[in-house]
Scaffold this motif. Structure first.
Motif: not given
Length: 53
Positions: A2-14
């Motif tokens: 869940n944390e990974a998915k949140q990071l991916m959606t909040a930071n699409p260029d990361r």
């Protein structure tokens, strides 16, 4: 995951490698393998699908 998915959606260029390390994986390839087993697709495909909605 869940944390990974949140990071991916909040930071699409990361970079996926950075996300893997941030959520505690020591290997980006192992992160991708575990993510795929949980979500049924790679993290890159998951992010692409979520961001296209």
């Amino acid at each position: 995951m869940n944390e990974a998915k949140q990071l991916m959606t909040a930071n699409p260029d990361r970079k996926m490698e950075d996300i893997a390390y941030t959520v505690g994986f020591s290997s980006p390839s192992y992160f991708s393998k575990v993510f795929a087993s949980h979500e049924g697709m790679s993290p890159t495909v998951w992010r692409r699908e979520v961001m296209s909605k």
